[in-house]
Design a protein around this motif. Structure first.
Motif, PDB file in Angstrom:
ATOM      1  N   LEU A  97      41.686  16.751 -22.288  1.00 34.98           N
ATOM      2  CA  LEU A  97      41.230  17.529 -23.434  1.00 34.98           C
ATOM      3  C   LEU A  97      41.286  19.018 -23.588  1.00 34.98           C
ATOM      4  N   VAL A  98      40.702  19.521 -22.363  1.00 33.77           N
ATOM      5  CA  VAL A  98      40.708  20.839 -22.151  1.00 33.77           C
ATOM      6  C   VAL A  98      42.164  21.214 -22.027  1.00 33.77           C
ATOM      7  N   ALA A  99      43.085  20.672 -21.265  1.00 28.41           N
ATOM      8  CA  ALA A  99      44.508  20.964 -21.021  1.00 28.41           C
ATOM      9  C   ALA A  99      45.061  20.834 -22.362  1.00 28.41           C
ATOM     10  N   VAL A 100      44.915  19.869 -23.096  1.00 29.47           N
ATOM     11  CA  VAL A 100      45.419  19.876 -24.334  1.00 29.47           C
ATOM     12  C   VAL A 100      45.025  21.003 -25.197  1.00 29.47           C
ATOM     13  N   ASP A 101      43.916  21.246 -25.254  1.00 26.96           N
ATOM     14  CA  ASP A 101      43.403  22.330 -26.161  1.00 26.96           C
ATOM     15  C   ASP A 101      43.929  23.693 -25.678  1.00 26.96           C
ATOM     16  N   ASN A 102      44.284  23.997 -24.543  1.00 28.33           N
ATOM     17  CA  ASN A 102      44.727  25.110 -24.104  1.00 28.33           C
ATOM     18  C   ASN A 102      46.184  25.347 -24.698  1.00 28.33           C
ATOM     19  N   THR A 103      46.951  24.460 -25.062  1.00 29.23           N
ATOM     20  CA  THR A 103      48.586  24.585 -25.475  1.00 29.23           C
ATOM     21  C   THR A 103      48.594  23.875 -26.875  1.00 29.23           C
ATOM     22  N   VAL A 104      47.882  22.930 -27.467  1.00 34.39           N
ATOM     23  CA  VAL A 104      47.930  22.431 -28.770  1.00 34.39           C
ATOM     24  C   VAL A 104      48.242  23.272 -29.705  1.00 34.39           C
ATOM     25  N   LEU A 105      47.534  24.469 -29.854  1.00 36.70           N
ATOM     26  CA  LEU A 105      47.489  25.451 -31.043  1.00 36.70           C
ATOM     27  C   LEU A 105      48.645  26.137 -31.122  1.00 36.70           C
ATOM     28  N   GLY A 106      49.434  26.243 -29.790  1.00 36.62           N
ATOM     29  CA  GLY A 106      50.773  27.109 -30.030  1.00 36.62           C
ATOM     30  C   GLY A 106      51.762  26.510 -31.110  1.00 36.62           C
ATOM     31  N   LEU A 107      51.750  25.142 -31.019  1.00 37.12           N
ATOM     32  CA  LEU A 107      52.697  24.357 -32.173  1.00 37.12           C
ATOM     33  C   LEU A 107      51.884  24.391 -33.358  1.00 37.12           C
ATOM     34  N   TRP A 158      44.821  36.717 -30.192  1.00 36.62           N
ATOM     35  CA  TRP A 158      43.308  36.218 -30.085  1.00 36.62           C
ATOM     36  C   TRP A 158      43.297  34.886 -30.425  1.00 36.62           C
ATOM     37  N   MET A 159      43.751  34.157 -31.072  1.00 35.45           N
ATOM     38  CA  MET A 159      43.513  32.814 -31.453  1.00 35.45           C
ATOM     39  C   MET A 159      43.878  31.838 -30.229  1.00 35.45           C
ATOM     40  N   MET A 160      45.011  32.301 -29.458  1.00 35.53           N
ATOM     41  CA  MET A 160      45.429  31.627 -28.325  1.00 35.53           C
ATOM     42  C   MET A 160      44.287  32.057 -27.176  1.00 35.53           C
ATOM     43  N   ASP A 161      44.104  33.241 -27.032  1.00 32.68           N
ATOM     44  CA  ASP A 161      43.316  33.893 -25.852  1.00 32.68           C
ATOM     45  C   ASP A 161      41.799  33.826 -25.962  1.00 32.68           C
ATOM     46  N   ALA A 162      41.298  33.735 -26.893  1.00 33.97           N
ATOM     47  CA  ALA A 162      39.944  33.830 -27.163  1.00 33.97           C
ATOM     48  C   ALA A 162      39.170  32.436 -26.209  1.00 33.97           C
ATOM     49  N   TRP A 177      37.097  33.303 -38.372  1.00 35.95           N
ATOM     50  CA  TRP A 177      36.179  32.162 -38.002  1.00 35.95           C
ATOM     51  C   TRP A 177      36.899  31.403 -36.924  1.00 35.95           C
ATOM     52  N   LEU A 178      38.176  31.116 -37.298  1.00 37.23           N
ATOM     53  CA  LEU A 178      38.951  30.226 -36.211  1.00 37.23           C
ATOM     54  C   LEU A 178      38.906  30.921 -34.641  1.00 37.23           C
ATOM     55  N   ILE A 179      39.100  32.255 -34.502  1.00 32.81           N
ATOM     56  CA  ILE A 179      38.932  32.841 -33.177  1.00 32.81           C
ATOM     57  C   ILE A 179      37.292  32.547 -32.765  1.00 32.81           C
ATOM     58  N   ALA A 180      36.521  32.834 -33.741  1.00 32.22           N
ATOM     59  CA  ALA A 180      34.964  32.614 -33.335  1.00 32.22           C
ATOM     60  C   ALA A 180      34.773  31.224 -32.707  1.00 32.22           C
ATOM     61  N   GLY A 181      35.316  30.227 -33.549  1.00 28.63           N
ATOM     62  CA  GLY A 181      35.171  28.835 -33.222  1.00 28.63           C
ATOM     63  C   GLY A 181      35.792  28.486 -31.859  1.00 28.63           C
ATOM     64  N   ARG A 182      36.840  28.995 -31.570  1.00 24.95           N
ATOM     65  CA  ARG A 182      37.521  28.948 -30.221  1.00 24.95           C
ATOM     66  C   ARG A 182      36.613  29.616 -28.929  1.00 24.95           C
ATOM     67  N   ALA A 183      36.181  30.730 -29.223  1.00 25.99           N
ATOM     68  CA  ALA A 183      35.094  31.077 -28.191  1.00 25.99           C
ATOM     69  C   ALA A 183      33.777  30.203 -27.969  1.00 25.99           C
ATOM     70  N   GLY A 184      33.488  29.967 -29.247  1.00 28.37           N
ATOM     71  CA  GLY A 184      32.219  29.031 -28.929  1.00 28.37           C
ATOM     72  C   GLY A 184      32.670  27.560 -28.355  1.00 28.37           C
ATOM     73  N   MET A 185      34.027  26.848 -28.435  1.00 25.92           N
ATOM     74  CA  MET A 185      34.403  25.803 -27.717  1.00 25.92           C
ATOM     75  C   MET A 185      34.426  26.264 -26.195  1.00 25.92           C
ATOM     76  N   ALA A 186      34.916  27.353 -25.945  1.00 28.06           N
ATOM     77  CA  ALA A 186      34.946  27.889 -24.580  1.00 28.06           C
ATOM     78  C   ALA A 186      33.677  27.953 -23.842  1.00 28.06           C
ATOM     79  N   VAL A 242      42.367  32.581 -16.023  1.00 26.99           N
ATOM     80  CA  VAL A 242      42.743  33.717 -16.383  1.00 26.99           C
ATOM     81  C   VAL A 242      44.631  33.657 -16.253  1.00 26.99           C
ATOM     82  N   GLY A 243      45.011  32.639 -15.805  1.00 26.99           N
ATOM     83  CA  GLY A 243      46.516  32.445 -15.906  1.00 26.99           C
ATOM     84  C   GLY A 243      46.930  32.140 -17.232  1.00 26.99           C
ATOM     85  N   ALA A 244      46.055  31.179 -18.003  1.00 27.60           N
ATOM     86  CA  ALA A 244      46.242  30.938 -19.160  1.00 27.60           C
ATOM     87  C   ALA A 244      46.075  32.216 -20.261  1.00 27.60           C
ATOM     88  N   VAL A 245      45.307  33.308 -19.963  1.00 27.65           N
ATOM     89  CA  VAL A 245      45.138  34.466 -20.732  1.00 27.65           C
ATOM     90  C   VAL A 245      46.423  35.096 -20.510  1.00 27.65           C
TER      91      VAL A 245
END
Length: 509
Positions: free
Chosen positions: A29-39, A57-61, A108-117, A414-417
């Motif tokens: 799940l965490v791996a998919v979540d790192n890249t699924v948003l790109g598409l 920020w959507m990708m990096d938060a 809100w989406l950026i905030a949600g991504r941060a909360g998931m993290a 950090v590599g993902a960032v």
């Protein structure tokens, strides 16, 4: 006193291998979540109209917050129990992920991504540390780590495919729904199959170390991102300086705690004195830069330049996901015959060749070339991460497995960032430098077109006619030029990593 660790004195049985399968659910799940948003970014951009900076920020938060909290959570799992922390993280992650799917704005989406993290930071160190406590026999542990790495690499590679399938039938919010069906089985099965493990003598909690670790990692990673987005300036310099200063204080405190009777440091900095540990962490960092940066670039190129549907774009990347799985398992058997540093260096050279093939192809690169390049990258990353993770975990004492796993995961995030912030920002700068607006495109339309390729295509559709078509062609050509420049940089980074691995892992076993 903790429960006896599974497999501490004998080979793993059916229960342990079933536990491994359950532990792979949050990894996937965490791996998919790192890249699924790109598409999903093009669909999100069309709906929420984020700026180019907000898109990054959507990708990096998510990886930014994860990187700041992983050391803390790894240490917390060592203290309160890694299984307990895993279950808390799974519950929170699923809940916030579902809520984020209904985000009404980019903020809100950026905030949600941060909360998931925040809850995601509880998942990954727990899984890798539980593998160490579950599989004590080295050969079995190496195979389990190969499964872990293959799952992580395959999840990152499958992110676009999952996104493509979901976006074919639903809107972009569907990419956040996958957390619920993945984590519910974990919550049900983990208490039955996975025994609790923790450090039996963790010592007193040191809240100052917790604060220092967050104050060091957060500003340091944010400085990297801001430097990549804005270039040299006062803000990233101040952030980097502050993070470095707090980091020095953190390291000194850890050494002081290590020398004190009855106290344990949050991070055993002496681990970095072990070449196999130190250079394996670096390999993890650079491999994630390669994987996430590649997917960020290519997902947009396939959809916005080659104009493929999300599903078709995902299918182009599918062979790379399979290659990552094959390499992760294959390298376990390969290192029985060849030295570890040879295998890791060769894997990094494969990653470099993936980027180099696109840079050489230049403008007009086809979907077939992109598919072949991602296959090479999947082979390289899958092999390199399997071996580097095994070196990291086997180098650390058993009772510090959570903290050591957190170091590995911090390198991942950090590599993902850097993958999105550095390579994504380079392609944005190159895109702007190569964009030549047609006559008559000015004002708000020009600003939108210069902000991102998605913005340019939106404006082109709004303008219509010959002028709109000319703007779309100019924007696509500029983005292709940016991809060529960025992939050349990616190839150089991977070549440097191969040299570092070859020189640094001479004594690795």
């Amino acid at each position: 006193m903790t429960n006896q660790l599974i497999g501490s004195s004998e080979r793993a049985g059916l229960r342990e291998w079933l536990a491994l399968a359950v532990l792979m659910l949050p990894v996937l799940l965490v791996a998919v979540d790192n890249t699924v948003l790109g598409l999903a970014l093009p669909a999100i951009a069309a709906d929420l109209h984020p700026s180019a900076t907000q898109q990054l920020w959507m990708m990096d938060a998510y990886p930014l917050v994860l990187a700041a909290l992983l050391l803390v959570m790894g240490n917390l799992g060592d203290r309160i129990g890694r299984r307990r922390l895993l279950l808390v993280g799974a519950t929170g992650f699923a809940a916030i992920s579902f809520l984020t799917s209904f985000a009404p704005s980019a903020g809100w989406l950026i905030a949600g991504r941060a909360g998931m993290a925040i809850f995601g930071a509880m998942l990954m160190p727990s899984t890798l540390a539980l593998l160490r406590s579950t599989f004590a026999v080295p050969a079995e542990r190496r195979l389990a780590i190969a499964v872990w790495t293959a799952t992580f690499g395959a999840g990152a590679a499958l992110g676009p495919l999952v996104g493509g399938v979901l976006l074919t039938a639903f809107d972009w919010g569907a990419v956040f729904w996958i957390a619920v069906p993945v984590l519910v089985p974990l919550l049900a099965l983990a208490p039955l199959l996975i025994k609790e493990s923790r450090n039996p003598a963790p010592g007193r909690a040191d809240l100052l170390s917790v604060a220092l670790s967050i104050l060091a990692m957060g500003p340091a990673v944010l400085a990297i991102k801001e430097f990549a987005v804005q270039g040299p300036g006062l803000e990233p310099l101040l952030l980097a300086g502050f993070g470095a200063a707090v980091g020095v204080i953190f390291v000194r405190r850890q050494r002081l705690l290590a020398a004190s009777a009855g106290r344990q440091p949050m991070l055993d900095v002496a681990l970095f004195g072990i070449p196999a540990f130190r250079y394996s962490v670096l390999v993890n960092l650079l491999s994630m830069i390669a994987m996430v940066g590649f997917l960020f670039l290519v997902s947009q190129h396939l959809q916005l330049v080659l104009q493929l549907s999300p599903l078709d774009a995902a299918l182009v990347l599918a062979p790379g996901a399979l290659a990552s799985i094959v390499a992760g398992f294959g390298v376990v058997f390969a290192v029985r015959r060849i030295p570890v540093r040879v295998a890791i260096t060769a894997a990094l050279l494969l990653s470099a060749s993936a980027y180099l093939s696109i840079a050489i192809a230049g403008a007009g690169v086809s979907a077939l070339v992109l598919a072949a390049a991602f296959t090479l990258l999947g082979l390289g990353v899958g092999a390199a991460e399997t071996l580097s993770n095994d070196l990291i975990i086997s180098s650390a004492p058993r009772d510090r497995a959570g903290a050591a796993s957190a170091v590995s995961e911090t390198a991942y995030e950090v590599g993902a960032v850097l993958g999105t912030a550095l390579l994504g920002s380079v392609v944005t700068v190159a895109y702007r430098a190569h964009l030549y607006l047609p006559a008559g495109v000015d004002g708000v339309a020009a600003d939108a077109a210069q902000g991102s390729l998605g913005g340019a295509l939106d404006e082109a559709a709004r303008i219509g006619g010959e002028r709109g078509a000319a703007l779309a062609d100019a924007a696509r050509a500029a983005f292709e030029s940016g991809v060529t420049v960025t992939t050349a940089l990616g190839a150089a980074l991977m070549l440097a990593a191969a040299v570092i691995a070859w020189r640094g892992l001479r004594q690795a076993r």
